[in-house]
Design an enzyme around this catalytic site. Structure first.
Site, PDB file in Angstrom:
ATOM      1  CG  HIS A   1     -26.340 -35.022 -64.244  1.00  0.00           C
ATOM      2  ND1 HIS A   1     -25.413 -35.761 -63.527  1.00  0.00           N
ATOM      3  CD2 HIS A   1     -27.523 -35.656 -64.074  1.00  0.00           C
ATOM      4  CE1 HIS A   1     -26.031 -36.782 -62.949  1.00  0.00           C
ATOM      5  NE2 HIS A   1     -27.307 -36.739 -63.272  1.00  0.00           N
TER       6      HIS A   1
ATOM      7  N   GLY B   1     -23.020 -38.726 -61.859  1.00  0.00           N
ATOM      8  CA  GLY B   1     -23.222 -39.932 -62.647  1.00  0.00           C
ATOM      9  C   GLY B   1     -22.214 -41.033 -62.433  1.00  0.00           C
TER      10      GLY B   1
ATOM     11  N   GLY C   1     -22.978 -37.547 -56.531  1.00  0.00           N
ATOM     12  CA  GLY C   1     -23.737 -37.847 -55.323  1.00  0.00           C
ATOM     13  C   GLY C   1     -23.422 -39.270 -54.895  1.00  0.00           C
TER      14      GLY C   1
ATOM     15  CB  CYS D   1     -50.179 -53.779 -46.585  1.00  0.00           C
ATOM     16  SG  CYS D   1     -51.517 -54.850 -47.037  1.00  0.00           S
TER      17      CYS D   1
HETATM   18  N1  LLP Z   1     -26.230 -33.515 -60.735  1.00  0.00           N
HETATM   19  C1  LLP Z   1     -27.508 -33.494 -61.147  1.00  0.00           C
HETATM   20  C2  LLP Z   1     -28.010 -32.307 -61.858  1.00  0.00           C
HETATM   21  C3  LLP Z   1     -28.346 -34.596 -60.900  1.00  0.00           C
HETATM   22  O1  LLP Z   1     -29.603 -34.569 -61.325  1.00  0.00           O
HETATM   23  C4  LLP Z   1     -27.836 -35.706 -60.198  1.00  0.00           C
HETATM   24  C5  LLP Z   1     -28.690 -36.855 -59.900  1.00  0.00           C
HETATM   25  C6  LLP Z   1     -26.498 -35.666 -59.764  1.00  0.00           C
HETATM   26  C7  LLP Z   1     -25.713 -34.562 -60.073  1.00  0.00           C
HETATM   27  C8  LLP Z   1     -25.856 -36.774 -58.997  1.00  0.00           C
HETATM   28  O2  LLP Z   1     -25.842 -37.963 -59.703  1.00  0.00           O
HETATM   29  P1  LLP Z   1     -25.013 -39.211 -59.115  1.00  0.00           P
HETATM   30  O3  LLP Z   1     -23.565 -38.818 -59.077  1.00  0.00           O
HETATM   31  O4  LLP Z   1     -25.541 -39.480 -57.771  1.00  0.00           O
HETATM   32  O5  LLP Z   1     -25.263 -40.309 -60.055  1.00  0.00           O
HETATM   33  N2  LLP Z   1     -32.661 -42.081 -57.402  1.00  0.00           N
HETATM   34  C9  LLP Z   1     -31.752 -42.610 -58.415  1.00  0.00           C
HETATM   35  C10 LLP Z   1     -30.750 -41.584 -58.869  1.00  0.00           C
HETATM   36  C11 LLP Z   1     -31.360 -40.277 -59.326  1.00  0.00           C
HETATM   37  C12 LLP Z   1     -30.312 -39.253 -59.650  1.00  0.00           C
HETATM   38  C13 LLP Z   1     -30.875 -37.902 -59.814  1.00  0.00           C
HETATM   39  N3  LLP Z   1     -29.929 -36.895 -60.169  1.00  0.00           N
HETATM   40  C14 LLP Z   1     -31.076 -43.867 -57.887  1.00  0.00           C
HETATM   41  O6  LLP Z   1     -31.359 -44.261 -56.759  1.00  0.00           O
HETATM   42  O7  LLP Z   1     -30.277 -44.488 -58.585  1.00  0.00           O
END
Ligand code: LLP
Length: 424
Positions: free
Chosen positions: A195, A231, A274, A344
């Site tokens: 990832h 991602g 995600g 604040c």
């Molecule tokens: N798999 C692993 C091992 C991960 O660390 C993550 C996300 C995902 C899958 C899912 O990634 P996605 O498909 O959601 O891009 N807080 C940040 C994103 C942090 C992602 C952390 N890991 C934001 O709000 O953009």
């Protein structure tokens, strides 16, 4: 080109998934996260060609959301004991083939190690120490390895999870040593995972296939699954695009086929999104409580802050914003306005760029009492919320089959102080 169908970008919004905004705000209060279940299922369906869609619940881990996705075939990826417990709680079996629940992390805290050992949860190790610690207490189990391929990419430096400045994954040059170490503990390495970051693009995602192919050929015949991680980006702005899913699948499928030929057995192809599944389904509904003029700038101050949605202050992330006029008067010309919250702290601004630079946005003219909706806020929204300034966590509502149902009640003052103790 196969692009997912995109939910519309709107400047004025009177309903969410067929339910009037006014009704949601009056019935459940604000700030309120509202999720449209049908968009989550549509996005999940877009990925049906992959053998296994493993939802990364860190993006939105409400039990009702997990249960919905579980009933529609998603498996889950977890990063903590708490997330594993959520998965078990909504009815995922602890074990199965493919594993319904995977714990992917770079460390075990003591609680997560005890839990995965006790329940037999599949572990995806992101550090050599995880292999040693797991092997010492659970010899004979199968594991997968999360490999850092030496490069990464994300929508922001803080969401890039590859390369040598990233703490994530087992460094690709240490794969052989880790395989040996796993064998010494009797652990069978049955899959590899990469990832490289969150919110990346097809070019970078495509590079992962090449790195995966090399790594699997090195790891050899015990490998039965590969995971391309998460991602997948979503368009937060009208000019942004999805990844071409046909192309993305083709790249991975070709990699898988070559590996199947080389190894002589089937290989399961997993993906671990995600954001892609839940971001567009989520809305943060707030009420405008003050409209003020600071020199040349107009501010809309709402009752939601970075305690509810941290992405703008953390990454300068852009969320589309719409207005719902409280009195139904839809004739609202655009003006330039800055949108801020109640905290604040001067960084409590939703219209900011990287580095905290505050910028006005063209938005419909609005008054106190109107509702302001931060859109595409379903991923990394509620879950990154906090109690800063002693603000209760927001309530969450899931809309399904034309019904809006409360799936998390708003915290109360009693909830806020529950764990605190006066010393004797
Ligand atoms: N798999 C692993 C091992 C991960 O660390 C993550 C996300 C995902 C899958 C899912 O990634 P996605 O498909 O959601 O891009 N807080 C940040 C994103 C942090 C992602 C952390 N890991 C934001 O709000 O953009």
């Amino acid at each position: 080109m196969s692009m997912p169908i995109r939910p519309p970008f709107v400047r004025l919004r009177t309903e969410i998934a067929g339910i009037p905004v006014a009704q949601l705000a009056e019935q459940f209060g604000t700030p309120l996260f509202v999720y449209d279940g049908s968009w989550m299922l549509r996005r999940l369906g877009d990925l049906h060609r992959f053998d296994c869609v493993r939802y990364a619940m860190k993006a939105c881990s409400n039990l009702a959301v997990l249960d919905l996705l579980r009933r529609h075939g998603a498996l889950v990826d977890c990063v903590s004991a708490g997330e594993v417990r959520r998965a078990l709680y909504v009815g995922y079996p602890a074990q199965g083939d493919p594993p319904p629940i995977v714990y992917t992390a770079d460390i075990f805290d003591r609680e997560s190690l005890a839990l995965v050992v006790q329940e037999g949860i599949h572990v995806n190790c992101g550090s050599p120490d995880m292999i040693r610690q797991y092997g010492a207490v659970a010899p004979g189990r199968e594991i997968t390895l999360r490999i850092n391929p030496g490069f990464g990419h994300g929508h922001h430096l803080k969401t890039n999870t590859g390369g040598e400045r990233s703490k994530h994954g087992i460094w690709y040059e240490q794969l052989a040593a880790c395989l040996e170490e796993a064998a010494e503990f009797g652990l069978r390495v049955t899959g590899l995972h990469m990832h490289i970051g969150s919110g990346t693009d097809l070019e970078h995602l495509a590079q992962v296939c090449g790195a995966m192919e090399k790594a699997v050929l090195k790891a050899g015949p015990t490998i039965r699954s590969i995971s391309g991680g998460g991602g997948l980006p979503i368009p937060y702005r009208p000019e942004e695009q999805y990844v071409d899913l046909d192309e993305y699948y083709r790249l991975w499928d070709r990699t898988r086929q070559r590996l199947q030929e080389a190894l002589g057995h089937p290989i399961r192809l997993e993906i671990e999104p995600g954001r892609f599944i839940v971001a567009e389904a989520g809305y943060l509904l707030s009420e405008i409580r003050a409209v003020k003029q600071q020199g040349q700038f107009t501010f809309y101050l709402v009752d939601a802050g970075f305690n509810n949605l941290a992405r703008p202050i953390l990454y300068g992330a852009y969320h589309p914003i719409s207005i719902c006029p409280a009195e139904g008067d839809l004739d609202r010309p655009d003006i330039e306005a800055i949108v801020g919250g109640p905290l604040c702290e001067s960084g409590d601004i939703f219209t900011q760029q990287e580095g905290g630079f505050v910028v006005p946005r063209r938005l419909p003219k609005a008054k106190v009492g109107d509702w302001l909706i931060l859109e595409r806020a379903g991923a990394y929204g509620f879950v990154m919320g906090s109690n800063y300034n002693s603000k209760p966590l927001a309530a969450e509502v899931l809309i399904q089959d034309g019904q809006a149902r409360l799936v998390r009640r708003r915290q109360t003052f009693e909830d806020l102080i529950r764990e605190e103790i006066f010393p004797k």
